[in-house]
Design an enzyme around this catalytic site. Structure first.
Site, PDB file in Angstrom:
ATOM      1  N   THR A  98       0.864  -1.181   0.000  1.00  0.00           N
ATOM      2  CA  THR A  98       0.000   0.000   0.000  1.00  0.00           C
ATOM      3  C   THR A  98       0.900   1.229   0.000  1.00  0.00           C
ATOM      4  O   THR A  98       1.634   1.460   0.964  1.00  0.00           O
ATOM      5  CB  THR A  98      -0.918   0.006   1.231  1.00  0.00           C
ATOM      6  OG1 THR A  98      -1.696  -1.190   1.245  1.00  0.00           O
ATOM      7  CG2 THR A  98      -1.850   1.214   1.198  1.00  0.00           C
ATOM      8  N   LYS A 174      -6.916   0.953  -3.495  1.00  0.00           N
ATOM      9  CA  LYS A 174      -6.485   0.328  -2.238  1.00  0.00           C
ATOM     10  C   LYS A 174      -6.516   1.318  -1.086  1.00  0.00           C
ATOM     11  O   LYS A 174      -6.919   0.993   0.035  1.00  0.00           O
ATOM     12  CB  LYS A 174      -5.078  -0.254  -2.397  1.00  0.00           C
ATOM     13  CG  LYS A 174      -4.495  -0.825  -1.094  1.00  0.00           C
ATOM     14  CD  LYS A 174      -5.352  -1.957  -0.539  1.00  0.00           C
ATOM     15  CE  LYS A 174      -4.921  -2.418   0.852  1.00  0.00           C
ATOM     16  NZ  LYS A 174      -3.595  -3.005   0.916  1.00  0.00           N
ATOM     17  N   LYS A 242       0.397   4.403   8.974  1.00  0.00           N
ATOM     18  CA  LYS A 242       0.902   4.661   7.620  1.00  0.00           C
ATOM     19  C   LYS A 242      -0.235   4.805   6.611  1.00  0.00           C
ATOM     20  O   LYS A 242      -0.284   5.786   5.852  1.00  0.00           O
ATOM     21  CB  LYS A 242       1.823   3.519   7.174  1.00  0.00           C
ATOM     22  CG  LYS A 242       2.228   3.575   5.702  1.00  0.00           C
ATOM     23  CD  LYS A 242       3.042   2.382   5.274  1.00  0.00           C
ATOM     24  CE  LYS A 242       2.249   1.112   5.103  1.00  0.00           C
ATOM     25  NZ  LYS A 242       1.466   1.063   3.840  1.00  0.00           N
TER      26      LYS A 242
END
Length: 298
Positions: A98, A174, A242
């Site tokens: 990702t 995503k 993150k």
């Protein structure tokens, strides 16, 4: 038997299952992990454990990278002994992390300059689905990249979405998925924390919610960890620090407001700052005051 030689870099919760799925599908699979014992364990049941990224890249037609983030991907490709210099022209690099969509789009061009193909291919579904080839892959890339992949993607995933002919599109999808996942985990933790504060039996609350309109996949999956008192990381708190950070960065570029994402991000940041960053992401519940969490049974 499949003829392509496929390499998998990163044998964590997802990568190990993906490599096993490829092996079951008949591919000649090479693996590398910074934990050499993990690679050797995989190879004991078939396949090849490589001593370096470069060794794996030199022997494989398709290299699947399942590392944590863009920085690790950079290291895999362009660090000392990196894959990019060892891969043969026309080989394919499949990036499953990702990452910032703009970074992924730029990576396609950087690899093309070296004569290499690239698929932007983040994944979702968790370790169990990765191990049973039932996960989801969000992909984008050139027709040539898809042609080079052949059946590799379908061997790893039940659903392979083709979202564009240029890298970046899949990473955007995503990130939107991660927006929902992170917000759902935070909301699930908040609901369970309120139940605990009010003296509701957590197992009963879990049973009711998972059979009612308030249910979500994340509540069912992550609150089971809380009830078991088991915070062994399958996906850690710091992963959502993150990922929700990437969500907010993407929206900030166009001044698009994401109030729920921002709140969830702060919750994961608080959990990480409290020392829970390496624990399962359900540990975000540990930041709520005045509650007694279920303990792990021996």
């Amino acid at each position: 038997m499949a003829e392509q030689k496929v390499g998998v870099i990163g044998l964590g919760a997802m990568g190990s299952g993906m490599a096993a799925s490829l092996r079951r599908a008949g591919y000649d699979v090479a693996v590398f992990d910074v934990r050499a014992e993990a690679a050797r364990k995989f190879a004991a049941d078939g396949g090849t454990a490589c001593a370096s990224v470069a060794e794996l890249a030199a022997r494989c037609d398709v290299v699947v990278s399942v590392v944590v983030n863009a920085a690790q991907t950079e290291s895999v490709l362009f660090g000392e002994g990196g894959a990019a210099a060892a891969m043969r022209p026309g080989s394919l690099f499949v990036m499953c992390s990702t990452v910032d969509p703009n970074w992924s789009a730029a990576l396609e061009g950087r690899l093309a300059e070296r004569g290499l193909l690239y698929l932007d291919a983040p994944i979702s579904g968790g370790a169990a689905k990765a191990a049973s080839a039932q996960m989801t892959m969000m992909t984008a890339g050139t027709p040539e990249a898809y042609a080079r992949a052949g059946g590799v993607l379908d061997a790893m995933a039940a659903k392979v979405y083709k979202l564009g002919d240029r890298a970046g599109a899949a990473s955007k999808v995503k990130i939107i998925n991660q927006l929902l996942a992170g917000v759902h985990i935070a909301a699930a933790a908040e609901a369970m924390a309120l139940g605990l504060r009010e003296g509701v039996d957590p197992a009963s609350l879990y049973d009711v919610i998972t059979h009612s309109a308030g249910a979500s996949w994340m509540f069912e999956n992550r609150m089971a960890h809380v009830i078991a008192g088991d915070y062994t990381p399958l996906s850690a708190v710091d992963i959502f620090v993150k990922d929700l950070g990437l969500v907010l960065d993407l929206a900030r570029a166009t001044k698009f407001p994401l109030p729920l994402s921002a709140t969830a991000h702060q919750m994961f940041m608080q959990a990480s700052s409290a020392g829970y960053g390496g624990e399962d992401d359900s540990a975000v519940i540990k930041t709520f005051p005045g509650i007694e969490l279920p303990r792990k049974r021996d």
